[in-house]
Design a protein around this motif. Structure first.
Motif, short mmCIF file in Angstrom:
data_model
loop_
_atom_site.label_atom_id
_atom_site.label_comp_id
_atom_site.label_asym_id
_atom_site.label_seq_id
_atom_site.Cartn_x
_atom_site.Cartn_y
_atom_site.Cartn_z
N ASP A 23 6.66 32.89 35.19
CA ASP A 23 6.57 33.60 34.21
C ASP A 23 6.56 32.59 32.94
O ASP A 23 5.55 32.78 32.05
CB ASP A 23 7.49 34.78 34.07
CG ASP A 23 7.27 35.82 35.05
OD1 ASP A 23 6.23 36.26 35.28
OD2 ASP A 23 8.23 36.21 35.90
N PHE A 68 1.03 42.85 39.38
CA PHE A 68 2.18 42.43 38.59
C PHE A 68 3.28 42.81 39.27
O PHE A 68 3.62 44.00 39.69
CB PHE A 68 1.79 43.27 37.15
CG PHE A 68 3.13 43.15 36.26
CD1 PHE A 68 3.29 41.93 35.51
CD2 PHE A 68 4.14 44.00 36.25
CE1 PHE A 68 4.29 41.75 34.89
CE2 PHE A 68 5.34 43.97 35.55
CZ PHE A 68 5.47 42.64 34.68
N GLY A 98 6.84 41.69 31.43
CA GLY A 98 5.74 42.63 31.37
C GLY A 98 5.64 42.90 29.86
O GLY A 98 4.31 43.03 29.29
N LEU A 138 -2.42 44.82 32.95
CA LEU A 138 -1.52 44.67 34.24
C LEU A 138 -2.21 45.40 35.42
O LEU A 138 -2.67 46.71 35.35
CB LEU A 138 -0.14 45.25 34.17
CG LEU A 138 0.58 44.74 32.79
CD1 LEU A 138 1.91 45.64 32.72
CD2 LEU A 138 0.84 43.48 32.97
N ILE A 149 8.04 49.32 33.49
CA ILE A 149 6.87 48.76 32.92
C ILE A 149 5.67 49.91 32.73
O ILE A 149 5.28 49.91 31.90
CB ILE A 149 6.29 47.36 33.19
CG1 ILE A 149 5.55 46.77 32.16
CG2 ILE A 149 5.57 47.29 34.56
CD1 ILE A 149 6.06 46.30 30.95
#
Length: 264
Positions: free
Chosen positions: A145, A164, A171, A181, A198
């Motif tokens: 990330d 994701f 996120g 996403l 998320i």
């Protein structure tokens, strides 16, 4: 359920060789509006295009996956990028992907920095290609990330994070950068709380649906994944969010996918 969209699948995989036509036609008749079949290197990108040519409801993305960065089919030979650019010019190619970073096996790498560098040397030129061609990007980001966000900030683009499964804070950062996403059957798994978190708070206009078929079936199935499993994903999304029905979740994702991938 109608208007199911699977924006990331691999129906060119050998596991579908015996019944691919039957599976795809049955899915479309059962409510799957369209599928985007994803390339992982040059040969699978070519196969994705052939599928898209054969079925009106199938589209293709083309690109070199991070773990193919140093293979003969991926980024090791001099002409790979020209081949991806050539394939990207096909009328049924709607995106560059799947491309990105995958650090899950970095602990096993003899030279960790070289491992990262090799993937970035294949990733960044494909971002530049997508921007030059005005195509969205399908991103594979696995345990990378921080590096992904750093690269995005240096080379912004429009696109989605496929499958994701990062922490909530990442996120949020990804959504703040305008990306979509991809949510799939993993949301039905017992260990998916960070994904539920998320999904509960993300803007509905960034929601996309996918299966990564044949790799990600709904829980607790142990079989190949197919696009109709997105029905269970929509049911879980509706349950978690509380502001839409499963059919509305499918319809929202359908409109989002048409917009991002410019599919009429």
């Amino acid at each position: 359920m109608k208007l199911i969209t699977d924006v990331h699948a691999h129906y060119d995989e050998a596991v579908f060789n015996e019944d691919r036509d039957e599976v795809l036609r049955s899915l479309h008749e059962g409510g799957v509006a369209f599928i985007i079949n994803s390339g992982s290197e040059v040969p699978s990108s070519e196969r994705s295009i052939r599928l898209a040519e054969a079925y009106d409801f199938v589209w293709a993305s083309v690109g070199v996956f991070p773990l193919e960065s140093w293979t003969d089919n991926g980024g090791r030979y001099p002409g790979w990028l020209s081949e991806i650019e050539r394939l990207a010019g096909h009328k049924k190619v709607c995106a560059i992907g799947e491309i990105g970073l995958d650090y899950r096996m970095i602990a096993e790498a003899e030279d960790k920095e070289a491992y990262k560098r090799m993937q970035k040397e294949v990733f960044v030129p494909q971002i530049e290609l997508a921007n030059r061609l005005d195509k969205p990007i399908v991103i594979h980001d696995c345990e990378a990330d921080e590096d992904f966000l750093e690269i995005f900030d240096a080379h912004p683009f429009r696109g989605m994070i496929h499958r994701f499964f990062s922490e909530l804070r990442y996120g949020r950062e990804i959504l703040e950068r305008g990306l979509y996403l991809g949510i799939g059957p993993q949301i039905t798994y017992p260990n998916s709380q960070k994904l539920l978190d998320i999904v509960k708070e993300m803007p509905a206009d960034r929601l996309l649906l996918e299966t990564d078929a044949p790799f990600l079936p709904t829980y607790p199935l142990e079989c190949r994944a197919t696009s109709d499993m997105i029905e269970a994903v929509c049911e879980k999304i509706a349950e978690v969010r509380g502001d839409m029905t499963p059919d509305e979740a499918a319809a929202v994702a359908y409109e989002n996918a048409k917009r991002l991938f410019n599919i009429g």
